[in-house]
Each structure stands twice: as structure tokens, then as C-alpha cells.
Design a protein around this motif. Structure first.
Motif, PDB file in Angstrom:
ATOM      1  N   LEU A   1      -1.315  -6.909  -0.089  1.00 14.02           N
ATOM      2  CA  LEU A   1      -2.002  -5.734  -0.644  1.00 14.02           C
ATOM      3  C   LEU A   1      -1.269  -5.128  -1.840  1.00 14.02           C
ATOM      4  CD1 LEU A   1      -2.942  -4.245   2.813  1.00 14.02           C
ATOM      5  CD2 LEU A   1      -4.577  -5.072   1.128  1.00 14.02           C
ATOM      6  N   ASP A   2      -0.251  -5.845  -2.307  1.00 15.86           N
ATOM      7  CA  ASP A   2       0.484  -5.414  -3.488  1.00 15.86           C
ATOM      8  C   ASP A   2       1.075  -3.999  -3.289  1.00 15.86           C
ATOM      9  OD1 ASP A   2       1.509  -5.639  -5.991  1.00 15.86           O
ATOM     10  OD2 ASP A   2      -0.313  -5.034  -7.043  1.00 15.86           O
ATOM     11  N   LEU A   3       1.750  -3.824  -2.161  1.00 14.39           N
ATOM     12  CA  LEU A   3       2.288  -2.497  -1.824  1.00 14.39           C
ATOM     13  C   LEU A   3       3.811  -2.475  -1.705  1.00 14.39           C
ATOM     14  CD1 LEU A   3      -0.246  -1.295   0.896  1.00 14.39           C
ATOM     15  CD2 LEU A   3       0.296  -0.058  -1.181  1.00 14.39           C
ATOM     16  N   LYS A   4       4.449  -3.581  -2.062  1.00 15.44           N
ATOM     17  CA  LYS A   4       5.911  -3.689  -1.879  1.00 15.44           C
ATOM     18  C   LYS A   4       6.653  -2.527  -2.538  1.00 15.44           C
ATOM     19  CE  LYS A   4       7.100  -7.667   0.196  1.00 15.44           C
ATOM     20  NZ  LYS A   4       8.181  -7.956   1.101  1.00 15.44           N
ATOM     21  N   GLN A   5       6.211  -2.205  -3.757  1.00 15.04           N
ATOM     22  CA  GLN A   5       6.909  -1.163  -4.528  1.00 15.04           C
ATOM     23  C   GLN A   5       6.820   0.200  -3.856  1.00 15.04           C
ATOM     24  OE1 GLN A   5       8.363  -1.346  -7.818  1.00 15.04           O
ATOM     25  NE2 GLN A   5       8.412  -3.545  -7.383  1.00 15.04           N
ATOM     26  N   GLN A   6       5.704   0.442  -3.189  1.00 20.04           N
ATOM     27  CA  GLN A   6       5.475   1.795  -2.632  1.00 20.04           C
ATOM     28  C   GLN A   6       5.738   1.869  -1.132  1.00 20.04           C
ATOM     29  OE1 GLN A   6       3.052   0.055  -4.328  1.00 20.04           O
ATOM     30  NE2 GLN A   6       3.282   1.068  -6.307  1.00 20.04           N
ATOM     31  N   GLN A   7       6.301   0.827  -0.554  1.00 20.95           N
ATOM     32  CA  GLN A   7       6.393   0.776   0.914  1.00 20.95           C
ATOM     33  C   GLN A   7       7.186   1.925   1.533  1.00 20.95           C
ATOM     34  OE1 GLN A   7       8.862  -2.326   2.656  1.00 20.95           O
ATOM     35  NE2 GLN A   7       9.419  -3.042   0.621  1.00 20.95           N
ATOM     36  N   HIS A   8       8.147   2.481   0.794  1.00 25.56           N
ATOM     37  CA  HIS A   8       8.958   3.554   1.385  1.00 25.56           C
ATOM     38  C   HIS A   8       8.496   4.956   0.980  1.00 25.56           C
ATOM     39  CE1 HIS A   8      11.496   0.571   3.109  1.00 25.56           C
ATOM     40  NE2 HIS A   8      11.784   0.052   1.943  1.00 25.56           N
ATOM     41  N   ASN A   9       7.410   5.019   0.217  1.00 29.34           N
ATOM     42  CA  ASN A   9       6.880   6.346  -0.173  1.00 29.34           C
ATOM     43  C   ASN A   9       6.047   6.925   0.968  1.00 29.34           C
ATOM     44  OD1 ASN A   9       7.943   5.522  -2.551  1.00 29.34           O
ATOM     45  ND2 ASN A   9       6.059   5.703  -3.754  1.00 29.34           N
ATOM     46  N   LEU A  10       6.149   8.241   1.143  1.00 30.37           N
ATOM     47  CA  LEU A  10       5.319   8.890   2.158  1.00 30.37           C
ATOM     48  C   LEU A  10       3.848   8.722   1.774  1.00 30.37           C
ATOM     49  CD1 LEU A  10       7.063  12.284   3.031  1.00 30.37           C
ATOM     50  CD2 LEU A  10       7.318  10.066   4.117  1.00 30.37           C
TER      51      LEU A  10
END
Lengths: 264, 316
Positions: B128-137
Motif C-alpha cells: 500500500l506504499d505506506l512504509k514512509q508513514q508507518q510510524h506516524n499517528l
């Protein structure tokens, strides 16, 4: 079985993450409860409860701590439901392959565990600053405490049912919470209650649990001497739990029929 | 092939506070096969979300039966193991947790744990192309990102059926394209059965194998997209004329021809809509004989699902 434990573990982990993430809030909770206890303790000490009341500071501390758990047990389920509904994840949590009863039980258990992490510092602070001395027989105390909490879960389920159907149950919750505080022997001994209120108070799990825990810790009675009382507490708590579960399932069916689960 | 989702004459009647009955869903039936994307289309308030929630067991039907992979929808615990759901709006995630924590939390709620869950989360974050945002609330993520996390949550337990209620509403172009492609992949590559509700007809036309259009709780039509277009579209041609030198009398003659209508006219050109081939020949012959105007272009118009949808919804 493992899956269900994993489910419980997820709820505990989530609660601990929240406690850590909102650390200031956690610290404030501990401080407020410490101040509240000290206020009551010093007030009673200054005005004097009189020797005829028979309750010492240790009894007051145990009563207060058990009441904190009782209030937590009462509030937890309804608060969790309302919180999930306002945050918008209630329906997604409901889609887990378990009964809603289990979902709430796990959420409350997680609350109790994370709450204990707040109660322990309060207890230590009270012991250190007041010089109250108690020696706690851990296993018998946990057994009585556990049975008491199970009964209170029954009330928690009833309040959660009210939250589910009527969406707000704040006043009902306050009513029960303060009723328990004043009329279950937390600060006012049972014998000092009006005669008509005493039988009502005696059939509440908090009254029975508190009486047994005080007997165990303060009066040094053994658990084996309390067989009848323990059995009665077990039956009573189970009865409240079953009634609570039935009310909650009934409420759940109502919202499923009305289609109002996520509305808050 | 045995359908994975079977909706059989399902109805839902809600009661208002004044005890008035509102029929939200009226004897709706359809089936979804393995690996199929089924579109549920309808105007606002048609009953789409109610149907999705009845399949999940969040709402109890007033009548009819719903089966998911052979399980009655009232057996919620069993049905929940068969489905992944993205509910309409921002109602799927714990916004005080990060994207990764959400996936871990909901994974645990579906009995997934340990290394298996960790790998599944890594795969989904990649997918889902979410690696960059994985740790954002989640509360701090954009709508598109949140929707991607919600799709990840729905896919966690690898269920055979996905119920996606307006999954692409309000997304930016990039997220829209990614989610559209992922839905296609999930069905055609991984064999998931997908129920998709949407207002975006171009999306439904591109993604769905079959479609049901519902209006006021009733199924108005159900067919394959191509079948719907064949059944409901009337083929037509557009003839665009240069206005320069057009004689008003010739124009009158053109307007009187059967099966034609003038729909557009600006300073420079006029468009004539012609309903069939025979009528088109008549128009062209007239234009050739009168030399009324230069023809800018003649085009056969491909009917769109949107036009068909509007036609069906506006008709009783």
C-alpha cells in the motif's frame, strides 16, 4: 485459546501505549487520587471518626483503593465503548471474530491492569507519607479482589448496555460510583448506615469484598475461616455478572436492529 | 461456481422515533463469486451502506438471508473470519495509534501474532506504499493515507471477501490511482471477492465485473457492466458542423429530420445528435445535397456507465 489470549494481549498493549503516550495525563491521575485520599484521610483524622466507628487508616486506605478499582470496573466498559464510538473505530473492533462480551471484558481487564500501574504508586505514596502499615497476603487478597471485580463487571456491562442504546450514561455512572463510595463501607462503616439501606449495601459485591479484604489484611483472619462468605461473594458476583451480560446482549441486539451501533 | 456472498431477498426496515417505518432495503438479492468485483451503485440513501453492514452482521436484517462463504450472517464470529471491511468515512482506525500500531492491534484482534503478523504488516505496508508513514499517528495522516491503512486492516487476516464501502471517496489523484490498482490486483491476482460501493461511475465501470444499481432500497438492475451498456445504452452519433455559411432553411430541414436533435450551439459550430445509423445516413445525404455546411467531424459516441446510471435512476 491462543487467539483469545492474543486478543487480550492486544488490548493490554494498546492501554500501555496510551499510558506512555499521554504520560502527563497518567501522572495527573496518580496525583489527583493521592491528593483526594490524603484529603479524606487528614479530614477524618482532624475531625475524628471516634473509636466507636472502628475503622483505622489502614481500613480507609484499603477501602479507597478497592473503590478505585470498583469505579474503574464500572466506568471502563461504557467509557471504552463511548471512546471507540467517538474515535470511529467501534465498528471495526466489533468486526473481530469474538463476541462483543469478550471484547469488553478484555478492554476492562486491560484497564484494570493499566490502572494497577497507577494504583501501586498511589498506595506506595500513601504508605510512605502516612506511615500506615499493612501486610498483604497476596494470593488470598487477589482471590477476593478478583471475585469482587467480577461482580462489578456485571454493573459495568449494564452501564455499557445503556451507553450502547442511549449513547450517554454519565449520570447513571456517577450515581453508582458515589453510591458505592458512600454506602458500601468505603468511608462510612456499614453499621452507621440507615437500617433500610444496610440490606441493600450487604448484597453488593464491593461491600462483601471490602469486608473480607479488611478481615484478611487488618484483622488477620485466614481465608479458610471465610469459606461461607467467599462462596456467597462468588455466587453474588456471578449473579451480577450474568445479569450484566444479559442486559448488554439485549442492548446489543437493540442497536443491531436499529442500526445505531456507531452513532454517538 | 458456489458464490462466496449470497444475499437472498434481504430487507431492512428501520423505525423512527415517531414509530414510522422506513424501508431502507427492500428484498434485495445478489451473489458475488470468487475473484469477482461486484459494484453496488445507487444515489445517497439508496441502502448501500445498510447492505454492507448487514453482510458484516453490524445490522440485523428484518427479512431474508445472507450467507458469506456458507455462513449465515447472524453467526457473526464465523462471518468475521471470512471478511475484511472498509467502512464508509473515517470509521476504521484507532487514530491515537500509528499506522503500524493499528495494523498490529487489529491483527491481534484477528488472532494474528508473532513473526507471521510482522511479515504480514511489512508486506501490506509495501503493497500500500505506506512504509514512509508507518510510524506516524493515524490522526495526523492525510485522508488518502488513512484510507490505505484501513484497506491494510481489512486485508490483514487475508479474508476471501472484502467489503469496501466508498473506499476512494475524497482521495487525491495519486492515492486514488494506487487504491484502484490494488483493488483490481486483489481480485484478479489474489482471487478475492470484492463488494465495492461507490459514487464514481468511471471507477465502477473500470473495476467492476458486475454491477447492481439500487434505488430506494430496491435493486433496479443487476448485470455485467458490458451487459448493462448493451441493454440500456442507445447508440448515437455526433455530427459537428461548421456554422459558417449555414443557410437557415437548410438548418430547418436538418432539425425536422427524425431521430436527430441539436444539442449544442456556439458561435462557431453546431452539434447534431443522431440516434442510429439509418438516421445518420439521412443527415449526411441531406448535408451532401444541400451543401449546407462543412462537416467538422462525425463520431460514434461510446455510452458511459454514468449516463446509464442516471437514466436508470431518473426512470421509475
Amino acid at each position: 485459546m491462543i487467539g483469545r489470549l492474543v486478543f487480550l494481549g492486544a488490548e493490554i498493549k494498546r492501554e500501555l501505549i496510551m499510558q506512555r503516550r499521554y504520560l502527563l495525563n497518567t501522572i495527573m491521575f496518580v496525583l489527583i487520587n493521592y491528593i483526594l485520599f490524603m484529603g479524606i484521610y487528614l479530614g477524618i483524622k482532624s475531625f475524628g471518626r471516634g473509636p466507636d466507628l472502628g475503622s483505622g487508616p489502614a481500613e480507609l486506605m484499603l477501602g479507597y483503593l478497592l473503590w478505585m478499582y470498583a469505579a474503574g470496573g464500572l466506568n471502563s466498559m461504557g467509557d471504552q465503548l463511548a471512546g471507540m464510538a467517538t474515535r470511529g473505530c467501534l465498528e471495526q473492533v466489533y468486526l473481530a471474530p469474538v463476541s462483543p462480551l469478550y471484547i469488553l471484558a478484555c478492554k476492562s481487564a486491560a484497564d484494570v491492569i493499566s490502572g494497577s500501574l497507577q494504583v501501586i504508586p498511589i498506595m506506595l505514596a500513601v504508605i510512605l507519607t502516612t506511615g500506615i502499615k499493612v501486610s498483604i497476603p497476596i494470593l488470598p487478597s487477589l482471590l477476593i479482589w478478583g471475585l469482587t471485580i467480577i461482580g462489578l463487571y456485571g454493573f459495568g456491562y449494564i452501564l455499557a448496555g445503556i451507553v450502547l442504546v442511549h449513547k450517554r450514561a454519565g449520570q447513571a455512572r456517577e450515581l453508582l460510583q458515589w453510591f458505592f463510595f458512600f454506602f458500601c463501607g468505603v468511608i462510612v462503616p456499614l453499621e452507621k448506615l440507615p437500617p433500610w439501606l444496610q440490606p441493600v449495601s450487604r448484597i453488593l459485591p464491593l461491600t462483601q469484598g471490602l469486608d473480607m479484604i479488611r478481615a484478611l489484611i487488618i484483622r488477620g483472619e485466614a481465608l479458610s475461616q471465610m469459606g461461607d462468605k467467599l462462596f456467597l461473594l462468588f455466587l453474588n458476583s456471578m449473579l451480577y455478572l450474568l445479569i450484566g451480560m444479559a442486559v448488554f446482549l439485549w442492548s446489543n441486539r437493540i442497536v443491531q436492529q436499529r442500526g445505531t451501533l456507531s452513532i454517538y | 461456481m458456489e458464490p462466496l456472498v449470497s444475499i437472498q431477498k434481504v430487507s431492512k426496515i428501520f423505525k423512527t422515533r415517531a414509530n414510522k417505518e422506513i424501508i431502507a432495503v427492500n428484498k434485495v438479492s445478489f451473489q458475488i463469486k470468487k475473484g469477482e468485483i461486484f459494484g453496488l451503485l445507487g444515489p445517497n440513501g439508496a441502502g448501500k451502506t445498510t447492505i454492507v453492514k448487514m453482510i458484516c452482521g453490524l445490522i440485523r436484517p428484518s427479512g431474508g438471508k445472507i450467507f458469506v462463504n456458507g455462513h449465515d450472517s447472524l453467526q457473526t464470529k464465523r462471518v468475521h473470519k471470512q471478511i475484511g471491511v472498509v467502512l464508509e468515512g473515517n470509521r476504521n482506525l484507532e487514530w491515537r495509534l500509528s499506522a503500524r500500531e493499528n495494523l498490529a492491534y487489529f491483527g491481534n484482534l484477528h488472532f494474528l501474532y508473532g513473526k507471521g503478523l510482522k511479515k504480514r504488516i511489512d508486506d501490506l505496508l509495501e503493497f500500500l506504499d505506506l512504509k514512509q508513514q508507518q510510524h506516524n499517528l493515524v490522526g495526523t495522516l492525510s485522508r488518502g493515507m488513512q484510507q490505505k491503512v484501513a484497506i491494510g486492516v481489512a486485508m490483514l487476516a487475508d479474508p476471501p471477501v472484502l467489503l469496501l464501502d466508498e473506499p476512494i471517496l475524497g482521495l487525491d489523484v495519486e492515492s486514488f490511482r494506487l487504491i484502484k490498482n490494488r483493488i483490481k490486483e486483489l481480485s484478479h491476482k489474489f482471487g478475492k471477492s470484492v463488494l465495492l460501493t461507490t459514487h464514481q461511475m468511471n471507477v465502477a465501470q473500470e473495476l467492476c465485473d458486475r454491477i447492481a444499481i439500487i434505488k430506494e432500497g430496491k435493486t433496479v438492475v443487476e448485470d455485467r457492466v458490458a451487459g448493462l451498456i448493451d441493454r440500456f445504452s442507445t447508440p448515437h452519433y455526433k455530427v459537428c458542423l461548421d456554422n459558417q455559411g449555414m443557410n437557415p432553411n437548410d438548418r430547418e430541414k436538418l432539425m425536422r429530420l427524425p431521430k436527430t436533435r441539436f444539442v449544442e450551439q456556439d458561435g462557431g459550430s453546431t452539434t447534431i445528435i443522431v440516434e442510429d445509423e439509418e438516421a445518420l445516413w439521412t443527415v449526411l445525404k441531406l448535408l451532401a445535397t444541400t451543401r449546407a455546411s462543412n462537416i467538422l467531424f462525425v463520431r460514434k459516441d461510446n455510452p458511459s456507465l454514468e449516463n446509464i446510471f442516471l437514466k436508470i435512476i431518473r426512470e421509475d
